[in-house]
Design a protein around this motif. Sequence first.
Motif, PDB file in Angstrom:
ATOM      1  N   MET A   1      57.420   2.628   0.691  1.00  0.00           N
ATOM      2  CA  MET A   1      56.917   1.547   1.520  1.00  0.00           C
ATOM      3  C   MET A   1      56.227   0.514   0.637  1.00  0.00           C
ATOM      4  N   SER A   2      56.613  -0.713   0.764  1.00  0.00           N
ATOM      5  CA  SER A   2      56.071  -1.801  -0.042  1.00  0.00           C
ATOM      6  C   SER A   2      55.032  -2.571   0.773  1.00  0.00           C
ATOM      7  N   HIS A   3      53.984  -3.010   0.103  1.00  0.00           N
ATOM      8  CA  HIS A   3      52.988  -3.846   0.769  1.00  0.00           C
ATOM      9  C   HIS A   3      52.591  -4.969  -0.169  1.00  0.00           C
ATOM     10  N   GLU A   4      52.136  -6.052   0.420  1.00  0.00           N
ATOM     11  CA  GLU A   4      51.742  -7.201  -0.387  1.00  0.00           C
ATOM     12  C   GLU A   4      50.417  -6.923  -1.082  1.00  0.00           C
ATOM     13  N   ILE A   5      50.365  -7.270  -2.354  1.00  0.00           N
ATOM     14  CA  ILE A   5      49.153  -7.073  -3.140  1.00  0.00           C
ATOM     15  C   ILE A   5      48.126  -8.125  -2.741  1.00  0.00           C
ATOM     16  N   GLN A   6      46.918  -7.680  -2.490  1.00  0.00           N
ATOM     17  CA  GLN A   6      45.835  -8.614  -2.204  1.00  0.00           C
ATOM     18  C   GLN A   6      45.063  -8.831  -3.497  1.00  0.00           C
ATOM     19  N   PHE A   7      45.250  -9.998  -4.115  1.00  0.00           N
ATOM     20  CA  PHE A   7      44.552 -10.293  -5.359  1.00  0.00           C
ATOM     21  C   PHE A   7      43.101 -10.641  -5.086  1.00  0.00           C
ATOM     22  N   VAL A   8      42.842 -11.246  -3.943  1.00  0.00           N
ATOM     23  CA  VAL A   8      41.475 -11.556  -3.535  1.00  0.00           C
ATOM     24  C   VAL A   8      41.233 -10.833  -2.224  1.00  0.00           C
ATOM     25  N   LYS A   9      40.172 -10.034  -2.203  1.00  0.00           N
ATOM     26  CA  LYS A   9      39.863  -9.253  -1.010  1.00  0.00           C
ATOM     27  C   LYS A   9      38.447  -9.547  -0.552  1.00  0.00           C
ATOM     28  N   LYS A  10      38.321  -9.900   0.722  1.00  0.00           N
ATOM     29  CA  LYS A  10      37.006 -10.021   1.339  1.00  0.00           C
ATOM     30  C   LYS A  10      36.666  -8.649   1.901  1.00  0.00           C
ATOM     31  N   TYR A  11      35.459  -8.176   1.633  1.00  0.00           N
ATOM     32  CA  TYR A  11      35.083  -6.845   2.075  1.00  0.00           C
ATOM     33  C   TYR A  11      35.039  -6.755   3.591  1.00  0.00           C
ATOM     34  N   SER A  12      35.542  -5.655   4.102  1.00  0.00           N
ATOM     35  CA  SER A  12      35.417  -5.376   5.531  1.00  0.00           C
ATOM     36  C   SER A  12      34.329  -4.322   5.758  1.00  0.00           C
ATOM     37  N   ARG A  13      33.829  -3.740   4.652  1.00  0.00           N
ATOM     38  CA  ARG A  13      32.724  -2.778   4.699  1.00  0.00           C
ATOM     39  C   ARG A  13      31.816  -3.061   3.506  1.00  0.00           C
ATOM     40  N   GLU A  14      30.690  -2.398   3.463  1.00  0.00           N
ATOM     41  CA  GLU A  14      29.732  -2.647   2.373  1.00  0.00           C
ATOM     42  C   GLU A  14      30.323  -2.240   1.028  1.00  0.00           C
ATOM     43  N   SER A  15      30.077  -3.060   0.028  1.00  0.00           N
ATOM     44  CA  SER A  15      30.565  -2.806  -1.328  1.00  0.00           C
ATOM     45  C   SER A  15      29.845  -1.625  -1.955  1.00  0.00           C
ATOM     46  N   LYS A  16      30.557  -0.891  -2.805  1.00  0.00           N
ATOM     47  CA  LYS A  16      29.947   0.200  -3.565  1.00  0.00           C
ATOM     48  C   LYS A  16      29.334  -0.315  -4.868  1.00  0.00           C
ATOM     49  N   SER A  17      29.570  -1.582  -5.181  1.00  0.00           N
ATOM     50  CA  SER A  17      29.075  -2.142  -6.438  1.00  0.00           C
ATOM     51  C   SER A  17      27.566  -2.412  -6.358  1.00  0.00           C
ATOM     52  N   PRO A  18      26.922  -2.562  -7.515  1.00  0.00           N
ATOM     53  CA  PRO A  18      25.493  -2.888  -7.516  1.00  0.00           C
ATOM     54  C   PRO A  18      25.233  -4.377  -7.268  1.00  0.00           C
ATOM     55  N   PHE A  19      26.292  -5.165  -7.105  1.00  0.00           N
ATOM     56  CA  PHE A  19      26.151  -6.602  -6.930  1.00  0.00           C
ATOM     57  C   PHE A  19      25.971  -6.955  -5.456  1.00  0.00           C
ATOM     58  N   ASP A  20      25.389  -8.111  -5.203  1.00  0.00           N
ATOM     59  CA  ASP A  20      25.327  -8.653  -3.843  1.00  0.00           C
ATOM     60  C   ASP A  20      26.618  -9.445  -3.643  1.00  0.00           C
ATOM     61  N   ASP A  21      27.725  -8.719  -3.438  1.00  0.00           N
ATOM     62  CA  ASP A  21      29.035  -9.343  -3.400  1.00  0.00           C
ATOM     63  C   ASP A  21      29.684  -9.214  -2.029  1.00  0.00           C
ATOM     64  N   ALA A  22      30.594 -10.147  -1.770  1.00  0.00           N
ATOM     65  CA  ALA A  22      31.300 -10.178  -0.489  1.00  0.00           C
ATOM     66  C   ALA A  22      32.808 -10.076  -0.660  1.00  0.00           C
ATOM     67  N   SER A  23      33.286 -10.273  -1.903  1.00  0.00           N
ATOM     68  CA  SER A  23      34.723 -10.206  -2.158  1.00  0.00           C
ATOM     69  C   SER A  23      34.967  -9.941  -3.638  1.00  0.00           C
ATOM     70  N   THR A  24      36.222  -9.616  -3.939  1.00  0.00           N
ATOM     71  CA  THR A  24      36.630  -9.434  -5.327  1.00  0.00           C
ATOM     72  C   THR A  24      37.910 -10.214  -5.583  1.00  0.00           C
ATOM     73  N   ALA A  25      38.112 -10.544  -6.843  1.00  0.00           N
ATOM     74  CA  ALA A  25      39.378 -11.121  -7.305  1.00  0.00           C
ATOM     75  C   ALA A  25      39.888 -10.204  -8.409  1.00  0.00           C
ATOM     76  N   LEU A  26      41.119  -9.747  -8.289  1.00  0.00           N
ATOM     77  CA  LEU A  26      41.717  -8.861  -9.276  1.00  0.00           C
ATOM     78  C   LEU A  26      42.170  -9.689 -10.468  1.00  0.00           C
ATOM     79  N   TRP A  27      41.540  -9.470 -11.617  1.00  0.00           N
ATOM     80  CA  TRP A  27      41.865 -10.234 -12.820  1.00  0.00           C
ATOM     81  C   TRP A  27      42.717  -9.455 -13.800  1.00  0.00           C
ATOM     82  N   LEU A  28      42.841  -8.146 -13.615  1.00  0.00           N
ATOM     83  CA  LEU A  28      43.704  -7.376 -14.510  1.00  0.00           C
ATOM     84  C   LEU A  28      44.044  -6.039 -13.873  1.00  0.00           C
TER      85      LEU A  28
END
Length: 133
Positions: A1-28
């Motif tokens: 099953m193929s799905h489209e890659i989300q290079f930029v994702k807005k969080y739908s739940r709280e981030s596990k990161s230590p940052f006050d972040d709302a989204s990520t961009a996949l750079w690598l």
Amino acid sequence: MSHEIQFVKKYSRESKSPFDDASTALWLANVVSEPDEALTLDYSRYIYAHRDACGRIVGISISKSMVAEHPDIDSQYLSGVPMLAVLLFYIDEIEAFCEHWADEFESFFLLPPDLFFEIAQWRWNAIVVNDHS
């Protein structure tokens, strides 16, 4: 099953990161597909740029395998000069990877990946060098 890659994702739940972040961009990530195939990624090596609610980059996260490549790094989460040093180390790989989503990248950063990272490399080098002077 193929799905489209989300290079930029807005969080739908709280981030596990230590940052006050709302989204990520996949750079690598590792591209495992052949050139004529649909893009398929392996996340054993990755870099995510973490962004706050206004879109500012507040830090990066790198894979555990990348942390292991750098004895002076002890966390997957980096910001400030250590973040810039890691980005500079991988900048050619990052630029090449971001070309896979160049249109979307340009819509977020107002420059195509090649120009963005060429300019960024100059700026980030200056910051890292000044930090070590």
